[in-house]
Write an enzyme that holds these catalytic residues in place. Structure first.
Site, PDB file in Angstrom:
ATOM      1  CE  LYS A 111      -4.096  -1.855   2.633  1.00  0.00           C
ATOM      2  NZ  LYS A 111      -5.160  -2.543   0.864  1.00  0.00           N
ATOM      3  CE  LYS A 193      -6.225 -10.698  -2.040  1.00  0.00           C
ATOM      4  NZ  LYS A 193      -6.395 -11.035  -0.769  1.00  0.00           N
ATOM      5  CE  LYS A 196     -13.371  -9.478   2.042  1.00  0.00           C
ATOM      6  NZ  LYS A 196     -12.960  -8.897   3.170  1.00  0.00           N
TER       7      LYS A 196
HETATM    8  P1  ATP Z   1      -9.228  -8.622   0.180  1.00  0.00           P
HETATM    9  O1  ATP Z   1      -9.946 -10.031  -0.636  1.00  0.00           O
HETATM   10  O2  ATP Z   1      -9.771  -6.751  -0.057  1.00  0.00           O
HETATM   11  O3  ATP Z   1      -7.848  -8.270  -0.740  1.00  0.00           O
HETATM   12  P2  ATP Z   1      -8.405  -9.764   2.620  1.00  0.00           P
HETATM   13  O4  ATP Z   1      -7.896 -11.749   1.933  1.00  0.00           O
HETATM   14  O5  ATP Z   1      -7.092  -8.658   3.077  1.00  0.00           O
HETATM   15  O6  ATP Z   1      -9.651  -8.860   1.612  1.00  0.00           O
HETATM   16  P3  ATP Z   1     -10.099 -11.137   4.194  1.00  0.00           P
HETATM   17  O7  ATP Z   1     -11.301 -10.848   3.031  1.00  0.00           O
HETATM   18  O8  ATP Z   1     -10.398 -11.093   5.348  1.00  0.00           O
HETATM   19  O9  ATP Z   1      -9.286  -9.990   4.242  1.00  0.00           O
HETATM   20  O10 ATP Z   1      -9.725 -12.435   3.574  1.00  0.00           O
HETATM   21  C1  ATP Z   1     -10.452 -13.638   4.322  1.00  0.00           C
HETATM   22  C2  ATP Z   1     -10.168 -15.258   4.007  1.00  0.00           C
HETATM   23  O11 ATP Z   1     -10.081 -14.915   2.465  1.00  0.00           O
HETATM   24  C3  ATP Z   1      -8.390 -15.046   4.169  1.00  0.00           C
HETATM   25  O12 ATP Z   1      -7.639 -16.054   4.711  1.00  0.00           O
HETATM   26  C4  ATP Z   1      -7.713 -15.005   2.685  1.00  0.00           C
HETATM   27  O13 ATP Z   1      -6.366 -15.342   3.000  1.00  0.00           O
HETATM   28  C5  ATP Z   1      -8.699 -15.609   1.872  1.00  0.00           C
HETATM   29  N1  ATP Z   1      -8.452 -14.700   0.924  1.00  0.00           N
HETATM   30  C6  ATP Z   1      -9.194 -13.364   0.034  1.00  0.00           C
HETATM   31  N2  ATP Z   1      -8.305 -13.301  -1.209  1.00  0.00           N
HETATM   32  C7  ATP Z   1      -8.407 -14.308  -1.223  1.00  0.00           C
HETATM   33  C8  ATP Z   1      -8.388 -15.471  -3.360  1.00  0.00           C
HETATM   34  N3  ATP Z   1      -8.567 -13.871  -4.161  1.00  0.00           N
HETATM   35  N4  ATP Z   1      -7.768 -16.276  -2.277  1.00  0.00           N
HETATM   36  C9  ATP Z   1      -8.553 -17.179  -1.968  1.00  0.00           C
HETATM   37  N5  ATP Z   1      -7.668 -17.117  -0.825  1.00  0.00           N
HETATM   38  C10 ATP Z   1      -8.550 -15.484  -0.455  1.00  0.00           C
END
Ligand code: ATP
Ligand code: LTN
Length: 331
Positions: A111, A193, A196
């Protein structure tokens, strides 16, 4: 029984990556392990949140935990802020985490490198709070997606450091990362990846997406010009990503079986099969989600979960504070 703990941040709507990388495993493991599944609402305010949107996302997140199959009779499901010990142990863990360690965490580093402005202290120290979330419950395993591995490794380092300094306080956890689906990629850019924070929205399938919209996103997924359904994440990242999605949603079907089924067929046929699997799963989740919203299951689950989690967490915090020599009145 071995313990397992994991959490998801309610920073937006949950997506297929969250389901395949994390939530699906919470559900699979709840029979075999003592499962603690929480909503990380302290972690989510490390970046600015709109209060109304956060409230909606929070309720949706609990409802989706349940709709995806987490069972409050088997798993302890709770909100992080309902158990005060998270913030308190988080501070203590922060005081045992070195700046050099926090500086190495890629989430903050990325970031900062992207030039994002007004990054907060909370975002920087967040891995110490995550460490507290885990050791508070003496979790043996932490099922997460690939991006969280580094944070669980930091948790191990700080837990070992504190065990060495104060005597045995914490169980040292291990990350549990699935071989398939630990990093689901964006459908519009298979080198990024699924997230969100996807601005275009085309690359991310939300669990509450309208089925038609979800199907359209799969059918429009970026692929390649090779023309063969083959698992090769380096040269065919889009197709390999769709294969991971299909496999994860169809009882972990082996890749060679998928390759054999689509031998000599076009990408259109393959995408239709992926879209069918995605829509079937979303439909199942969404039907259950609507039933849950119409019931009082969210409130009863959280009240129950908070009581069970608090009992474990308060005993652990008391032990830690005593070992550090911080307390006068024993709780
Ligand atoms: P964001 O989707 O905004 O990047 P994040 O990964 O930072 O969100 P969370 O939404 O809290 O945060 O993630 C919850 C769980 O989902 C974590 O265990 C994370 O590793 C998993 N996760 C998030 N995105 C993926 C992905 N694209 N593929 C597999 N696992 C994921
Ligand atoms: N940092 C995680 C969410 C999270 C978590 C945890 C996961 C917070 N505390 C404890 C596992 C265990 C994320 O951003 N996905």
């Amino acid at each position: 029984m071995k313990r397992m703990l994991s959490g998801i941040k309610p920073t937006g709507q949950l997506h297929l990556g969250n389901y395949i990388g994390a939530l699906k495993h919470f559900v699979e493991y709840q029979d075999e392990y003592e499962m603690f599944a929480f909503i990380a609402n302290l972690h989510c305010i490390t970046v600015p949140q709109d209060p109304k949107e956060l409230q909606t996302n929070l309720r949706d997140c609990v409802a989706l935990y349940l709709a995806c199959g987490l069972d409050p009779k088997k798993a302890t499901i709770f909100l992080q802020t309902d158990v005060m010990e998270h913030a308190q142990l988080g501070y203590i863990m922060c005081c045992h985490t070195y700046l050099g360690e926090l500086n190495r965490m890629t989430q903050f580093k990325d970031k900062q490198a992207n030039g994002e402005q007004n990054l907060t202290g909370g975002l920087y120290t967040y891995p110490a709070l995550m460490a507290a979330d885990i050791v508070l419950y003496d979790a043996d395993y932490v099922p997460v997606g690939e991006d969280q591995k580094q944070h669980v490794e930091l948790t191990r380092d700080v837990a070992i450091r504190m065990n060495n300094r104060y005597g045995e306080l914490f169980r040292v956890p291990e990350p549990l990362i699935a071989k398939v689906g630990a990093r689901i990629m964006s459908l519009s850019d298979p080198n990024k990846k699924m997230s969100k924070s996807d601005e275009s929205n085309k690359g991310c399938i939300y669990l509450l997406d309208d089925l038609k919209a979800a199907r359209k996103k799969v059918m429009g997924a970026v692929t390649d010009s090779v023309g063969k359904v083959h698992y090769d994440p380096v040269n065919q990242p889009g197709i390999s990503n769709l294969m991971q999605i299909l496999s994860s949603l169809t009882n972990d079907r082996p890749f060679d079986e998928i390759e054999a089924e689509f031998e000599g067929k076009g990408y259109g046929d393959f995408k239709r099969a992926v879209a069918d699997a995605v829509c079937a799963k979303l439909e199942e989740i969404q039907n259950r989600y609507r039933e849950i919203l119409a019931s009082d299951l969210i409130e009863t689950t959280l009240a129950d979960g908070a009581a069970k989690a608090s009992a474990v967490a308060s005993a652990k915090l008391a032990k830690v504070q005593k070992a550090i020599g911080m307390e006068i009145i024993t709780r």
